[in-house]
Design a protein around this motif. Structure first.
Motif, PDB file in Angstrom:
ATOM      1  N   THR A  35       0.899  -1.227   0.098  1.00 26.15           N
ATOM      2  CA  THR A  35       0.127   0.038  -0.046  1.00 26.15           C
ATOM      3  C   THR A  35       0.864   1.160  -0.155  1.00 26.15           C
ATOM      4  OG1 THR A  35      -0.107   0.052   2.552  1.00 26.15           O
ATOM      5  CG2 THR A  35      -1.906  -0.794   1.071  1.00 26.15           C
ATOM      6  N   CYS A  36       0.298   2.313  -0.500  1.00 26.29           N
ATOM      7  CA  CYS A  36       0.996   3.590  -0.525  1.00 26.29           C
ATOM      8  C   CYS A  36       0.129   4.782  -0.120  1.00 26.29           C
ATOM      9  CB  CYS A  36       1.696   3.671  -1.893  1.00 26.29           C
ATOM     10  SG  CYS A  36       2.736   5.447  -2.390  1.00 26.29           S
ATOM     11  N   GLY A  37       0.438   5.639   0.636  1.00 25.07           N
ATOM     12  CA  GLY A  37      -0.397   6.597   0.887  1.00 25.07           C
ATOM     13  C   GLY A  37       0.056   7.880   0.159  1.00 25.07           C
ATOM     14  N   ALA A  38      -0.919   8.611  -0.596  1.00 24.35           N
ATOM     15  CA  ALA A  38      -0.608   9.681  -1.417  1.00 24.35           C
ATOM     16  C   ALA A  38      -0.957  10.872  -0.445  1.00 24.35           C
ATOM     17  CB  ALA A  38      -1.257   9.613  -2.711  1.00 24.35           C
ATOM     18  N   LEU A  39       0.009  11.823  -0.170  1.00 23.40           N
ATOM     19  CA  LEU A  39      -0.086  12.919   0.895  1.00 23.40           C
ATOM     20  C   LEU A  39      -0.502  14.149   0.168  1.00 23.40           C
ATOM     21  CD1 LEU A  39       2.866  11.810   3.145  1.00 23.40           C
ATOM     22  CD2 LEU A  39       0.391  11.927   3.866  1.00 23.40           C
ATOM     23  N   TRP A  40      -0.338  14.516  -1.262  1.00 26.26           N
ATOM     24  CA  TRP A  40      -0.311  15.670  -1.945  1.00 26.26           C
ATOM     25  C   TRP A  40      -1.561  16.380  -1.620  1.00 26.26           C
ATOM     26  CZ3 TRP A  40       1.845  11.260  -4.525  1.00 26.26           C
ATOM     27  CH2 TRP A  40       0.815  10.762  -5.096  1.00 26.26           C
ATOM     28  N   ASP A  41      -2.875  15.539  -1.501  1.00 24.10           N
ATOM     29  CA  ASP A  41      -4.238  16.417  -1.273  1.00 24.10           C
ATOM     30  C   ASP A  41      -4.882  15.505  -0.140  1.00 24.10           C
ATOM     31  OD1 ASP A  41      -5.810  18.421  -1.564  1.00 24.10           O
ATOM     32  OD2 ASP A  41      -6.796  17.429  -3.220  1.00 24.10           O
ATOM     33  N   ALA A  42      -4.329  14.806   0.527  1.00 24.60           N
ATOM     34  CA  ALA A  42      -5.035  14.226   1.696  1.00 24.60           C
ATOM     35  C   ALA A  42      -5.595  14.972   2.626  1.00 24.60           C
ATOM     36  CB  ALA A  42      -4.100  12.853   2.255  1.00 24.60           C
ATOM     37  N   PHE A  43      -6.940  14.517   2.875  1.00 22.18           N
ATOM     38  CA  PHE A  43      -7.608  15.369   3.763  1.00 22.18           C
ATOM     39  C   PHE A  43      -7.436  14.675   5.197  1.00 22.18           C
ATOM     40  CE2 PHE A  43     -11.480  15.436   6.553  1.00 22.18           C
ATOM     41  CZ  PHE A  43     -11.517  16.471   6.851  1.00 22.18           C
ATOM     42  N   ASP A  44      -7.264  13.725   5.537  1.00 22.30           N
ATOM     43  CA  ASP A  44      -6.996  13.105   6.817  1.00 22.30           C
ATOM     44  C   ASP A  44      -5.817  12.346   6.815  1.00 22.30           C
ATOM     45  OD1 ASP A  44      -7.265  12.029   9.338  1.00 22.30           O
ATOM     46  OD2 ASP A  44      -8.696  10.744   8.980  1.00 22.30           O
ATOM     47  N   VAL A  45      -4.663  13.243   7.098  1.00 22.10           N
ATOM     48  CA  VAL A  45      -3.268  12.688   7.028  1.00 22.10           C
ATOM     49  C   VAL A  45      -3.107  11.895   8.023  1.00 22.10           C
ATOM     50  CG1 VAL A  45      -0.777  13.296   7.165  1.00 22.10           C
ATOM     51  CG2 VAL A  45      -2.351  14.544   5.537  1.00 22.10           C
ATOM     52  N   GLN A  46      -3.481  12.241   9.294  1.00 23.98           N
ATOM     53  CA  GLN A  46      -3.238  11.494  10.516  1.00 23.98           C
ATOM     54  C   GLN A  46      -4.076  10.049  10.261  1.00 23.98           C
ATOM     55  OE1 GLN A  46      -5.036  13.060  14.214  1.00 23.98           O
ATOM     56  NE2 GLN A  46      -3.756  11.731  15.483  1.00 23.98           N
ATOM     57  N   GLY A  47      -5.205   9.916   9.993  1.00 23.36           N
ATOM     58  CA  GLY A  47      -5.874   8.824   9.469  1.00 23.36           C
ATOM     59  C   GLY A  47      -5.285   7.792   8.566  1.00 23.36           C
ATOM     60  N   LEU A  48      -4.727   8.499   7.627  1.00 18.46           N
ATOM     61  CA  LEU A  48      -3.892   7.867   6.563  1.00 18.46           C
ATOM     62  C   LEU A  48      -2.744   7.113   7.154  1.00 18.46           C
ATOM     63  CD1 LEU A  48      -3.933   7.194   3.274  1.00 18.46           C
ATOM     64  CD2 LEU A  48      -2.509   9.369   3.370  1.00 18.46           C
ATOM     65  N   THR A  49      -1.872   7.801   7.900  1.00 19.25           N
ATOM     66  CA  THR A  49      -0.808   7.403   8.538  1.00 19.25           C
ATOM     67  C   THR A  49      -1.030   6.181   9.498  1.00 19.25           C
ATOM     68  OG1 THR A  49       0.199   9.513   8.409  1.00 19.25           O
ATOM     69  CG2 THR A  49       1.265   8.053   9.806  1.00 19.25           C
ATOM     70  N   LYS A  50      -2.109   6.505  10.282  1.00 15.04           N
ATOM     71  CA  LYS A  50      -2.381   5.318  11.287  1.00 15.04           C
ATOM     72  C   LYS A  50      -2.875   4.107  10.743  1.00 15.04           C
ATOM     73  CE  LYS A  50      -3.659   8.447  15.334  1.00 15.04           C
ATOM     74  NZ  LYS A  50      -4.593   8.654  16.282  1.00 15.04           N
ATOM     75  N   ALA A  51      -3.332   4.137   9.215  1.00 15.78           N
ATOM     76  CA  ALA A  51      -3.678   3.054   8.609  1.00 15.78           C
ATOM     77  C   ALA A  51      -2.484   2.054   8.201  1.00 15.78           C
ATOM     78  CB  ALA A  51      -4.392   3.338   7.284  1.00 15.78           C
ATOM     79  N   HIS A  52      -1.321   2.620   8.531  1.00 17.48           N
ATOM     80  CA  HIS A  52       0.062   1.855   8.423  1.00 17.48           C
ATOM     81  C   HIS A  52       0.192   1.422   6.755  1.00 17.48           C
ATOM     82  CE1 HIS A  52       0.645   2.134  12.621  1.00 17.48           C
ATOM     83  NE2 HIS A  52      -0.619   1.309  12.849  1.00 17.48           N
ATOM     84  N   PRO A  53       0.435   2.541   6.076  1.00 21.73           N
ATOM     85  CA  PRO A  53       0.610   2.151   4.523  1.00 21.73           C
ATOM     86  C   PRO A  53       2.018   1.687   4.444  1.00 21.73           C
ATOM     87  CG  PRO A  53       0.659   4.510   4.774  1.00 21.73           C
ATOM     88  CD  PRO A  53       0.084   3.926   6.094  1.00 21.73           C
ATOM     89  N   THR A  54       2.339   0.771   3.502  1.00 20.09           N
ATOM     90  CA  THR A  54       3.651   0.243   3.256  1.00 20.09           C
ATOM     91  C   THR A  54       4.703   1.581   3.094  1.00 20.09           C
ATOM     92  OG1 THR A  54       2.752  -1.745   2.129  1.00 20.09           O
ATOM     93  CG2 THR A  54       5.275  -1.272   2.134  1.00 20.09           C
ATOM     94  N   TYR A  55       4.272   2.323   2.312  1.00 20.84           N
ATOM     95  CA  TYR A  55       4.963   3.472   1.962  1.00 20.84           C
ATOM     96  C   TYR A  55       3.948   4.888   1.918  1.00 20.84           C
ATOM     97  CZ  TYR A  55       7.449  -0.137  -0.797  1.00 20.84           C
ATOM     98  OH  TYR A  55       8.169  -1.119  -1.017  1.00 20.84           O
ATOM     99  N   LEU A  56       4.794   6.102   2.338  1.00 23.72           N
ATOM    100  CA  LEU A  56       3.963   7.239   2.334  1.00 23.72           C
ATOM    101  C   LEU A  56       4.740   8.014   1.568  1.00 23.72           C
ATOM    102  CD1 LEU A  56       2.961   8.048   5.831  1.00 23.72           C
ATOM    103  CD2 LEU A  56       1.376   8.041   3.772  1.00 23.72           C
ATOM    104  N   ILE A  57       4.078   8.851   0.285  1.00 24.45           N
ATOM    105  CA  ILE A  57       5.053   9.752  -0.416  1.00 24.45           C
ATOM    106  C   ILE A  57       4.140  10.874  -0.543  1.00 24.45           C
ATOM    107  CG2 ILE A  57       5.972   7.872  -1.768  1.00 24.45           C
ATOM    108  CD1 ILE A  57       3.760   8.266  -3.858  1.00 24.45           C
ATOM    109  N   ASP A  58       4.770  11.927  -1.096  1.00 21.05           N
ATOM    110  CA  ASP A  58       4.308  13.472  -1.033  1.00 21.05           C
ATOM    111  C   ASP A  58       4.518  13.988  -2.590  1.00 21.05           C
ATOM    112  OD1 ASP A  58       6.893  14.228  -0.826  1.00 21.05           O
ATOM    113  OD2 ASP A  58       6.948  14.804   1.137  1.00 21.05           O
ATOM    114  N   GLN A  59       5.049  13.251  -3.430  1.00 15.27           N
ATOM    115  CA  GLN A  59       5.048  13.598  -4.910  1.00 15.27           C
ATOM    116  C   GLN A  59       4.779  12.331  -5.679  1.00 15.27           C
ATOM    117  OE1 GLN A  59       8.482  16.172  -5.938  1.00 15.27           O
ATOM    118  NE2 GLN A  59       9.171  16.293  -3.611  1.00 15.27           N
ATOM    119  N   PRO A  60       4.058  12.515  -6.663  1.00 18.70           N
ATOM    120  CA  PRO A  60       3.835  11.428  -7.523  1.00 18.70           C
ATOM    121  C   PRO A  60       5.197  10.619  -8.137  1.00 18.70           C
ATOM    122  CG  PRO A  60       2.359  12.896  -8.209  1.00 18.70           C
ATOM    123  CD  PRO A  60       3.486  13.660  -7.045  1.00 18.70           C
ATOM    124  N   LYS A  61       6.034  11.393  -8.394  1.00 23.94           N
ATOM    125  CA  LYS A  61       7.429  10.827  -9.071  1.00 23.94           C
ATOM    126  C   LYS A  61       7.974   9.869  -7.848  1.00 23.94           C
ATOM    127  CE  LYS A  61      10.596  14.756  -7.759  1.00 23.94           C
ATOM    128  NZ  LYS A  61      11.518  15.677  -8.175  1.00 23.94           N
TER     129      LYS A  61
END
Length: 214
Positions: free
Chosen positions: A182-208
Motif C-alpha cells: 500500500t502507498c499513501g498519497a499525501l499531496w491532497d489527503a484530507f485526513d493525513v493522521q488517519g492515512l498514517t495510522k492505517a500503516h501504509p507500506t509507503y508514504l509519498i508526497d510527490q507522484p514521482k
C-alpha cells in the motif's frame, strides 16, 4: 519489484476542486435536509455516496430517499465535474513512465465506473489503464478488498508484485485486506493522521516518488 498498480482516482490522481462538496450540499438542500459541513463531507470521501450520505444525514432516511439524494448529487456533480477536475502536478509524467516500463495500471474507485471513465477520457489518460472498477462492479465497497481481488483474478496478477495507491485510510485498509502493498498519497489527503495510522507500506508526497518504490 512492483508491476501492478491500483490507483484511487479522486484526490489521488485528480482533484475535482470544490465540486464534490458543493454538489453534496446542494443535493441535501434540494431535499430539505440538514446540510452537512465541509469537513464531514471530506471525511467520508473514499467510500460510495450510498453509504456516506446516509451516515452524514441528521434525518433518518429510507432507501428511496437515499436513492433520490445520490441521484440528485450525481446530476449536479456531472454538470460541473469536467470543468473542475484537473490532474495533480506530476501525475501525467508518472503515468507515462509507468506505461513506458510496461506496468499494469488500474483504477479502483468508490465512484461509479462510468463516471470514472468519463473523467479519465476528459483528462486524456484513460489509455494508460488496463481496467477501471467502480463501486457498482463489486458486492462490497472500500475498505473491503473486492475491487482489487476482482482485478487480480481477471488479470492473473501476483499480489507480491502489486500495490494500492490512495489518499484515504479506506484505500490503505482495502490494500491490506487484499494482501498487497500500500502507498499513501499525501499531496491532497484530507485526513493525513488517519492515512498514517492505517500503516501504509509507503508514504509519498510527490507522484514521482512512486517510480522508486520496490
Amino acid at each position: 519489484m512492483i508491476n501492478n498498480y491500483f490507483f484511487d482516482f479522486d484526490k489521488t490522481l485528480a482533484s475535482s476542486g470544490n465540486a464534490s462538496v458543493s454538489a453534496t450540499k446542494e443535493a441535501y438542500k434540494s431535499m430539505g435536509l440538514t446540510v452537512p459541513n465541509t469537513n464531514s463531507i471530506l471525511s467520508y470521501m473514499g467510500i460510495p455516496a450510498e453509504i456516506s450520505f446516509k451516515k452524514m444525514a441528521v434525518e433518518k432516511l429510507d432507501s428511496k430517499q437515499i436513492l433520490q439524494l445520490t441521484d440528485k448529487f450525481r446530476s449536479i456533480y456531472q454538470d460541473v465535474e469536467l470543468q473542475s477536475t484537473k490532474l495533480y502536478p506530476g501525475i501525467l509524467e508518472m503515468l507515462q513512465q509507468l506505461s513506458h516500463e510496461k506496468k499494469n495500471l488500474f483504477i479502483v474507485s468508490s465512484k461509479k465506473t462510468d463516471a470514472v471513465k468519463r473523467n479519465l477520457k476528459n483528462l486524456k489518460i484513460i489509455g494508460f489503464f488496463n481496467a477501471v472498477v467502480g463501486f457498482d462492479m463489486v458486492k462490497n465497497y472500500k475498505p473491503a478488498p473486492d475491487g482489487i481481488l476482482l482485478l487480480i483474478d481477471i488479470y492473473h496478477l501476483n499480489k507480491v508484485e502489486s500495490i494500492m495507491v490512495g489518499d484515504a485510510k479506506y484505500d490503505i485498509q482495502m490494500g491490506h485486506a487484499a494482501g498487497v502493498k500500500t502507498c499513501g498519497a499525501l499531496w491532497d489527503a484530507f485526513d493525513v493522521q488517519g492515512l498514517t495510522k492505517a500503516h501504509p507500506t509507503y508514504l509519498i508526497d510527490q507522484p514521482k516518488q512512486l517510480l522508486k518504490l520496490e
